[in-house]
Motif scaffolding. Structure first.
Motif, mmCIF file in Angstrom:
data_model
loop_
_atom_site.group_PDB
_atom_site.id
_atom_site.type_symbol
_atom_site.label_atom_id
_atom_site.label_comp_id
_atom_site.label_asym_id
_atom_site.label_seq_id
_atom_site.Cartn_x
_atom_site.Cartn_y
_atom_site.Cartn_z
ATOM 1 N N SER A 88 0.822 -1.221 0.000
ATOM 2 C CA SER A 88 0.000 0.000 0.000
ATOM 3 C C SER A 88 0.852 1.266 0.000
ATOM 4 C CB SER A 88 -0.935 0.008 1.211
ATOM 5 O OG SER A 88 -0.195 0.034 2.411
ATOM 6 N N ILE B 12 8.263 0.909 -0.438
ATOM 7 C CA ILE B 12 8.972 0.088 -1.429
ATOM 8 C C ILE B 12 8.024 -0.928 -2.070
ATOM 9 C CG2 ILE B 12 10.896 -1.549 -1.715
ATOM 10 C CD1 ILE B 12 12.130 -0.166 0.863
ATOM 11 N N ARG C 19 -2.907 -3.591 5.117
ATOM 12 C CA ARG C 19 -4.133 -3.437 5.914
ATOM 13 C C ARG C 19 -5.095 -2.405 5.315
ATOM 14 N NH1 ARG C 19 -1.334 -1.813 11.331
ATOM 15 N NH2 ARG C 19 -0.301 -0.602 9.712
ATOM 16 N N THR C 20 -4.552 -1.327 4.718
ATOM 17 C CA THR C 20 -5.403 -0.179 4.376
ATOM 18 C C THR C 20 -6.036 -0.315 2.993
ATOM 19 O OG1 THR C 20 -3.723 1.070 5.581
ATOM 20 C CG2 THR C 20 -5.456 2.347 4.529
ATOM 21 N N MET D 161 -1.202 -8.866 9.066
ATOM 22 C CA MET D 161 -0.265 -9.990 9.157
ATOM 23 C C MET D 161 0.040 -10.366 10.612
ATOM 24 S SD MET D 161 0.515 -11.241 6.230
ATOM 25 C CE MET D 161 0.170 -10.800 4.514
ATOM 26 N N ASN E 22 7.444 -8.342 2.145
ATOM 27 C CA ASN E 22 8.015 -6.999 2.279
ATOM 28 C C ASN E 22 7.420 -6.202 3.439
ATOM 29 O OD1 ASN E 22 9.050 -4.276 1.069
ATOM 30 N ND2 ASN E 22 6.813 -4.069 1.106
ATOM 31 N N TYR F 130 13.011 -4.472 16.025
ATOM 32 C CA TYR F 130 13.000 -4.573 14.555
ATOM 33 C C TYR F 130 14.192 -5.393 14.070
ATOM 34 C CZ TYR F 130 13.704 -2.774 9.745
ATOM 35 O OH TYR F 130 13.927 -2.645 8.390
ATOM 36 N N ILE G 192 16.304 3.990 3.018
ATOM 37 C CA ILE G 192 15.528 4.271 1.801
ATOM 38 C C ILE G 192 14.494 5.374 2.115
ATOM 39 C CG2 ILE G 192 14.138 3.222 -0.042
ATOM 40 C CD1 ILE G 192 16.872 1.815 0.413
ATOM 41 N N THR H 125 11.445 6.096 2.145
ATOM 42 C CA THR H 125 9.990 5.927 2.329
ATOM 43 C C THR H 125 9.540 6.833 3.475
ATOM 44 O OG1 THR H 125 10.228 4.099 3.884
ATOM 45 C CG2 THR H 125 10.127 3.524 1.570
ATOM 46 N N ARG I 80 7.764 6.329 6.131
ATOM 47 C CA ARG I 80 7.942 5.781 7.477
ATOM 48 C C ARG I 80 9.385 5.925 7.935
ATOM 49 N NH1 ARG I 80 10.273 1.265 9.060
ATOM 50 N NH2 ARG I 80 10.602 0.737 6.883
HETATM 51 P P1 NDP Z 1 6.448 1.243 4.767
HETATM 52 O O1 NDP Z 1 6.134 1.541 6.197
HETATM 53 O O2 NDP Z 1 6.444 2.353 3.788
HETATM 54 O O3 NDP Z 1 5.435 0.140 4.266
HETATM 55 C C1 NDP Z 1 5.114 -0.938 5.091
HETATM 56 C C2 NDP Z 1 4.000 -1.725 4.451
HETATM 57 O O4 NDP Z 1 3.629 -2.778 5.358
HETATM 58 C C3 NDP Z 1 2.774 -0.878 4.197
HETATM 59 O O5 NDP Z 1 2.170 -1.273 3.003
HETATM 60 C C4 NDP Z 1 1.878 -1.226 5.378
HETATM 61 O O6 NDP Z 1 0.551 -1.027 4.968
HETATM 62 C C5 NDP Z 1 2.221 -2.704 5.599
HETATM 63 N N1 NDP Z 1 1.933 -3.146 6.966
HETATM 64 C C6 NDP Z 1 2.284 -2.534 8.124
HETATM 65 N N2 NDP Z 1 1.811 -3.229 9.171
HETATM 66 C C7 NDP Z 1 1.155 -4.295 8.669
HETATM 67 C C8 NDP Z 1 0.423 -5.372 9.247
HETATM 68 N N3 NDP Z 1 0.274 -5.496 10.570
HETATM 69 N N4 NDP Z 1 -0.140 -6.288 8.430
HETATM 70 C C9 NDP Z 1 -0.022 -6.179 7.083
HETATM 71 N N5 NDP Z 1 0.670 -5.186 6.468
HETATM 72 C C10 NDP Z 1 1.226 -4.250 7.261
HETATM 73 O O7 NDP Z 1 7.833 0.436 4.766
HETATM 74 P P2 NDP Z 1 9.077 0.509 3.766
HETATM 75 O O8 NDP Z 1 8.587 0.555 2.372
HETATM 76 O O9 NDP Z 1 10.010 1.542 4.258
HETATM 77 O O10 NDP Z 1 9.766 -0.908 4.049
HETATM 78 C C11 NDP Z 1 9.510 -2.035 3.234
HETATM 79 C C12 NDP Z 1 10.486 -3.119 3.641
HETATM 80 O O11 NDP Z 1 11.821 -2.644 3.473
HETATM 81 C C13 NDP Z 1 10.356 -3.552 5.102
HETATM 82 O O12 NDP Z 1 10.499 -4.932 5.223
HETATM 83 C C14 NDP Z 1 11.513 -2.823 5.773
HETATM 84 O O13 NDP Z 1 11.965 -3.475 6.929
HETATM 85 C C15 NDP Z 1 12.552 -2.857 4.657
HETATM 86 N N6 NDP Z 1 13.573 -1.839 4.827
HETATM 87 C C16 NDP Z 1 13.259 -0.513 4.679
HETATM 88 C C17 NDP Z 1 14.231 0.453 4.893
HETATM 89 C C18 NDP Z 1 13.953 1.906 4.740
HETATM 90 O O14 NDP Z 1 14.852 2.720 5.048
HETATM 91 N N7 NDP Z 1 12.793 2.308 4.267
HETATM 92 C C19 NDP Z 1 15.593 0.081 5.290
HETATM 93 C C20 NDP Z 1 15.818 -1.331 5.397
HETATM 94 C C21 NDP Z 1 14.829 -2.240 5.169
HETATM 95 P P3 NDP Z 1 -0.707 -0.790 5.956
HETATM 96 O O15 NDP Z 1 -0.292 0.223 6.972
HETATM 97 O O16 NDP Z 1 -1.774 -0.347 5.019
HETATM 98 O O17 NDP Z 1 -0.993 -2.132 6.532
#
Ligand code: NDP
Length: 287
Positions: free
Chosen positions: A37, A40, A60-61, A87, A113, A177, A212, A214, A216
């Motif tokens: 949603s 990445i 979720r959203t 999840m 992811n 984490y 990265i 993003t 968050r």
């Molecule tokens: P975001 O927070 O942008 O996205 C996270 C996603 O996970 C969203 O789509 C969110 O959607 C979903 N999510 C969160 N909680 C739940 C839940 N309980 N059940 C189902 N879905 C859920 O994260 P990033 O894009 O930054 O990160 C993506 C991946 O990359 C992750 O695994 C992160 O650990 C990894 N990563 C990212 C880094 C960074 O700097 N950004 C660095 C290193 C690794 P919704 O809220 O709608 O459920």
């Protein structure tokens, strides 16, 4: 002289061909992307859509997923649909995989992811939070992999596990984490070994990401991390290239992930120091 030279040229040609990514590799592939949603995951969905994949997206959203699905269809996805849910619930994780069976008739790539919300700061001793985060960031990955394996064996497909530098080396301020990301390495690297022993042709690509851009991550860390985040759309594309080429591990960006990790075995304390020096450290309570 001629025969060994020819051998070398052929070996070089084979190696280069093996290393060349082509978008067609993902055309028509049936792909699940979790955490699609935002961030990445959303960018991976758009790249896959441009390459003509069939997409099953989850997070979720619902409202955000609807918009991502609409955009994917505009960009040329062979098909795009979503299932929303959390999840934290292993039954939901398994349900998503069953949806792939029902709606796509199988699965070629499972991209794990999603990441649950955590805090940025010294470990606060909240064991319940660690348990919940392990369920979202680790156990649901295991549950989805287990459910998807029969389909992936049939398609000789791929599992993509999005992890972090924090899953390879100790990171301060993200202790829960970090623990979940280390768990992913242990599980999936061991599973890869068993696949090899059993001649199971399902690739596992573990993605080690740096910082990265993003929303968050920037919200959580931009003020304390003394480095610029890398772009999420480029990061998403690199993950997909690594997955299509069935890489064992993918490092993005190489200079901020793979290179420092080379120190891990020969100069672990230096690496720890370098990791700490990335932060503008907050004042220690009582100091
Ligand atoms: P975001 O927070 O942008 O996205 C996270 C996603 O996970 C969203 O789509 C969110 O959607 C979903 N999510 C969160 N909680 C739940 C839940 N309980 N059940 C189902 N879905 C859920 O994260 P990033 O894009 O930054 O990160 C993506 C991946 O990359 C992750 O695994 C992160 O650990 C990894 N990563 C990212 C880094 C960074 O700097 N950004 C660095 C290193 C690794 P919704 O809220 O709608 O459920």
């Amino acid at each position: 002289i001629l025969i060994p030279s020819l051998g070398l040229v052929l070996a070089f040609w084979f190696y280069s061909a093996r290393d060349t990514f082509k978008p067609e590799m993902l055309r028509g592939k049936r792909v699940i992307v979790t955490g699609a949603s935002t961030g990445i995951g959303e960018q991976m969905a758009y790249h896959l859509a441009r390459m003509g994949s069939h997409l099953l997206l989850t997070a979720r959203t619902e409202a955000k997923l609807q918009n991502v699905v609409r955009r994917c269809l505009e960009l040329g996805a062979a098909s795009a649909r979503f299932v929303s849910g959390t999840m934290e619930d292993m039954a939901f994780a398994q349900h998503v995989v069953r949806e792939a069976q029902t709606t796509l008739g199988g699965l070629d790539m499972l991209i794990l992811n999603h990441v649950g919300a955590s805090y940025f700061g010294f470990f606060d001793g909240d064991v319940e939070h660690v348990r919940k985060l392990l369920e979202i960031n680790f156990l649901s990955y295991v549950a989805m992999t287990t459910s998807a394996l029969p389909m992936l064996k049939e398609s000789e497909g791929s599992i993509v596990v999005v992890s972090s530098m924090a899953g390879k080396v100790g990171f301060p301020f993200t202790v829960p984490y970090s623990a979940t990301k280390f768990a992913l390495d242990g599980f999936f690297s061991s599973l890869r070994q068993e696949f090899t022993i059993q001649s199971i042709n399902v690739s596992i690509t573990l993605c080690i990401l740096g910082f990265i851009d993003t929303e968050r991550a920037v919200r959580a860390a931009a003020e304390v991390l003394a480095e610029r985040p890398a772009p999420r759309d480029e990061c998403a594309l690199e993950i997909l290239k690594g997955a299509a080429l069935r890489r064992r591990e993918l490092y993005y960006r190489y200079s901020s992930t793979r290179l420092p990790l080379l120190l891990r075995d020969c100069a672990a304390e230096l690496l720890d120091y370098l990791v700490r020096s990335r932060y503008r450290l907050p004042a220690t309570p009582g100091a």
